[in-house]
Enzyme design. Structure first.
Site, PDB file in Angstrom:
ATOM      1  N   TYR A   1      40.718  45.056  42.009  1.00 37.66           N
ATOM      2  CA  TYR A   1      40.204  45.994  41.003  1.00 37.66           C
ATOM      3  C   TYR A   1      41.381  46.478  40.176  1.00 37.66           C
ATOM      4  O   TYR A   1      42.400  46.892  40.724  1.00 37.66           O
ATOM      5  CB  TYR A   1      39.496  47.176  41.674  1.00 37.66           C
ATOM      6  CG  TYR A   1      39.001  48.208  40.675  1.00 37.66           C
ATOM      7  CD1 TYR A   1      37.913  47.940  39.845  1.00 37.66           C
ATOM      8  CD2 TYR A   1      39.628  49.448  40.554  1.00 37.66           C
ATOM      9  CE1 TYR A   1      37.465  48.869  38.930  1.00 37.66           C
ATOM     10  CE2 TYR A   1      39.173  50.394  39.642  1.00 37.66           C
ATOM     11  CZ  TYR A   1      38.092  50.104  38.825  1.00 37.66           C
ATOM     12  OH  TYR A   1      37.657  51.034  37.915  1.00 37.66           O
TER      13      TYR A   1
ATOM     14  N   ASP B   1      49.817  44.684  39.796  1.00 44.47           N
ATOM     15  CA  ASP B   1      49.128  45.959  39.640  1.00 44.47           C
ATOM     16  C   ASP B   1      49.471  46.798  40.873  1.00 44.47           C
ATOM     17  O   ASP B   1      48.882  46.627  41.936  1.00 44.47           O
ATOM     18  CB  ASP B   1      47.618  45.717  39.527  1.00 44.47           C
ATOM     19  CG  ASP B   1      46.841  47.020  39.397  1.00 44.47           C
ATOM     20  OD1 ASP B   1      47.449  48.097  39.592  1.00 44.47           O
ATOM     21  OD2 ASP B   1      45.634  46.957  39.106  1.00 44.47           O
TER      22      ASP B   1
ATOM     23  N   LYS C   1      48.073  56.583  39.339  1.00 38.78           N
ATOM     24  CA  LYS C   1      47.827  57.391  40.541  1.00 38.78           C
ATOM     25  C   LYS C   1      49.023  58.269  40.938  1.00 38.78           C
ATOM     26  O   LYS C   1      49.252  59.281  40.307  1.00 38.78           O
ATOM     27  CB  LYS C   1      47.332  56.488  41.673  1.00 38.78           C
ATOM     28  CG  LYS C   1      45.995  55.821  41.252  1.00 38.78           C
ATOM     29  CD  LYS C   1      45.106  55.293  42.348  1.00 38.78           C
ATOM     30  CE  LYS C   1      43.735  55.008  41.750  1.00 38.78           C
ATOM     31  NZ  LYS C   1      43.286  53.630  41.815  1.00 38.78           N
TER      32      LYS C   1
HETATM   33  C1  LIG Z   1      42.682  52.942  40.514  1.00 37.77           C
HETATM   34  C2  LIG Z   1      43.190  51.629  40.128  1.00 37.77           C
HETATM   35  C3  LIG Z   1      43.278  51.223  38.790  1.00 37.77           C
HETATM   36  C4  LIG Z   1      42.693  52.021  37.668  1.00 37.77           C
HETATM   37  O1  LIG Z   1      43.295  53.254  37.491  1.00 37.77           O
HETATM   38  P1  LIG Z   1      42.465  54.421  36.751  1.00 37.77           P
HETATM   39  O2  LIG Z   1      43.470  55.508  36.606  1.00 37.77           O
HETATM   40  O3  LIG Z   1      41.314  54.739  37.636  1.00 37.77           O
HETATM   41  O4  LIG Z   1      42.025  53.874  35.438  1.00 37.77           O
HETATM   42  C5  LIG Z   1      43.896  50.028  38.502  1.00 37.77           C
HETATM   43  N1  LIG Z   1      44.397  49.254  39.487  1.00 37.77           N
HETATM   44  C6  LIG Z   1      44.310  49.597  40.778  1.00 37.77           C
HETATM   45  C7  LIG Z   1      44.928  48.716  41.809  1.00 37.77           C
HETATM   46  C8  LIG Z   1      43.688  50.785  41.146  1.00 37.77           C
HETATM   47  O5  LIG Z   1      43.563  51.090  42.439  1.00 37.77           O
END
Ligand SMILES: *Cc1c(COP(=O)(O)O)cnc(C)c1O
Length: 428
Positions: A144, A239, A267
């Site tokens: 994700y 990511d 985050k």
């Molecule tokens: C939470 C998350 C995102 C998206 O971040 P948001 O601040 O919710 O847009 C992207 N990549 C990973 C791995 C995530 O866990």
């Protein structure tokens, strides 16, 4: 537990907010329940509208590694707010934040701030496409990367939990440009490269996936990806929105030594405020406007409050860099206890854990990708989650998510959690 206030607030919310929540997993649909409305949080504890206190293992889905309302972070935000909340002009805070990130992530030679993880991944793949002049994007099933059009193909997190299959709202011509491959499967990666190699702009991967539950990368899988992407001029994007500053002061790339071309963070780096960042090799980053032709912008990017919270958080974490191992050991101990208790209780579970993140899969088989993660018994998970919540333990309200510990979790919190595990098991 009486949750009548939360129930009422949820009903009111549904009259104005679509689905009553501003992000789907919050609705507790996957656990056949309703969200607890939170009114305050301190350290590892959150308090809901009915004055129930919980030990929090969601931590805002990862960001709050220092625990909630850390006094230095709160003070930094207050002091920044008194000087104005946004200018639409550069501030030194952005440079300071950038320096802290670059020091911890040397592969991020140049970077850019945005306001969410989604914006970071969206901008990174646009940049990769602009830089390479190619269209295809490779991701992994269950990965994700935010709700980016091109990346909502076989996504993990809330979409997987709700059983939302394809991606309504996303043109098939665009979805067709995304190749989704099984994680931890070097052969299918090799095949995709053989077939599409020089048409692929980028490969985006959570080096340790956290959105199909925690899944560990098999040794050599990421190495193989790194080697083949380099060979074919494909931009490799890590990511690390979850793993950044979660596993160590740095990212999974710090631990593994595998260096991507671009990295996305979010985050934790915002200390609870909306922040994302993407960055990497100078040569690629210089394709961004105003130096280059790839456009990317944001009215609130590098927002002074967000930078203040982020800098304060990173400075505290830098001083805790030796403590990460301890936090990992506490997490491992808790997971071992859970594993042992469930095994003794005749309920087979598989727990995947790294650092302070873990997922309990209600399945006897190893979980290495999305299809094995989906073998986790949902109804057992729901019974487990519901009973734990009743005992005052707030875990991720979905079977395919990570739970997190923070530096604010005390031995008392862990002991109370173990006690709740024992009580919960008796009722399952
Ligand atoms: C939470 C998350 C995102 C998206 O971040 P948001 O601040 O919710 O847009 C992207 N990549 C990973 C791995 C995530 O866990």
């Amino acid at each position: 537990m009486d949750s009548s206030v939360s129930k009422r607030l949820f009903q009111e919310a549904q009259e104005v907010i679509a689905g009553g929540v501003n992000s789907p997993v919050r609705a507790f649909k996957a656990v056949h329940s309703f969200p607890r409305f939170i009114k305050s949080a301190q350290g590892a504890r959150i308090t809901d509208a009915d004055d129930q206190e919980y030990i929090d293992y969601v931590l805002s889905w990862g960001p709050m590694i220092l625990g909630h309302s850390h006094p230095q972070v709160v003070q930094a935000i207050q002091q920044a707010a008194e000087k104005g909340t946004s200018y639409g002009a550069p501030t030194q805070g952005e440079t300071m934040m950038g320096q802290l990130i670059k020091e911890a992530f040397p592969s991020m030679e140049l970077l850019r701030m945005v306001s969410s993880g989604t914006e970071a991944t969206m901008s990174a793949i646009r940049l990769a496409r602009g830089y390479t002049g190619r269209d295809y994007v490779v991701k992994f099933a269950g990965g994700y990367h935010g709700h980016v059009d091109s990346l909502l193909v076989e996504p993990g997190s809330g979409a997987a939990a709700l059983g939302i299959p394809g991606a309504p709202g996303i043109p098939s011509s665009l979805a067709g440009m995304t190749l989704s491959l099984p994680f931890n499967d070097p052969e299918s990666f090799q095949k995709a490269i053989n077939q599409y190699g020089d048409a692929i702009a980028c490969v985006i991967v959570e080096p340790v996936p956290g959105n199909m539950g925690v899944v560990l990368p098999q040794p050599s899988f990421l190495e193989k990806i790194r080697a083949l992407t380099k060979e074919h001029g494909i931009v490799l994007i890590f990511d690390e929105v979850i793993t950044g500053f979660r596993l160590t002061y740095g990212g999974y790339q710090t631990l593994s030594g595998i260096m991507p071309d671009l990295t996305c963070l979010g985050k934790i780096i915002g200390g609870g405020l909306p922040v994302g960042v993407f960055g990497g090799r100078k040569e690629i980053m210089n394709h961004l406007a105003p130096n280059g032709p790839v456009y990317q912008a944001g009215t609130l990017s590098g927002n002074p409050l967000a930078m203040a919270a982020g800098c304060a958080t990173l400075e505290i974490l830098r001083n805790l860099s030796e403590e990460y191992k301890k936090l990992s050991a506490i997490t491992e101990d808790l997971c071992r206890f859970i594993q042992k208790s469930f095994t003794a209780g005749g309920i087979p579970v598989t727990i995947n854990q790294i650092g302070s993140m873990f997922t309990i899969f209600f399945s006897p088989t190893q979980v290495t990708d999305l299809s094995s993660a989906q073998k986790s018994d949902k109804s057992l998970f729901i019974r487990f989650f519901t009973e734990m919540l009743e005992q005052g333990i707030y875990m991720a309200p979905s079977p395919l998510e990570a739970s997190f510990l923070s530096f604010a979790h005390t031995q008392g919190d862990i002991d109370k959690t173990k006690e709740s595990i024992v009580n919960t098991l008796k009722k399952m």
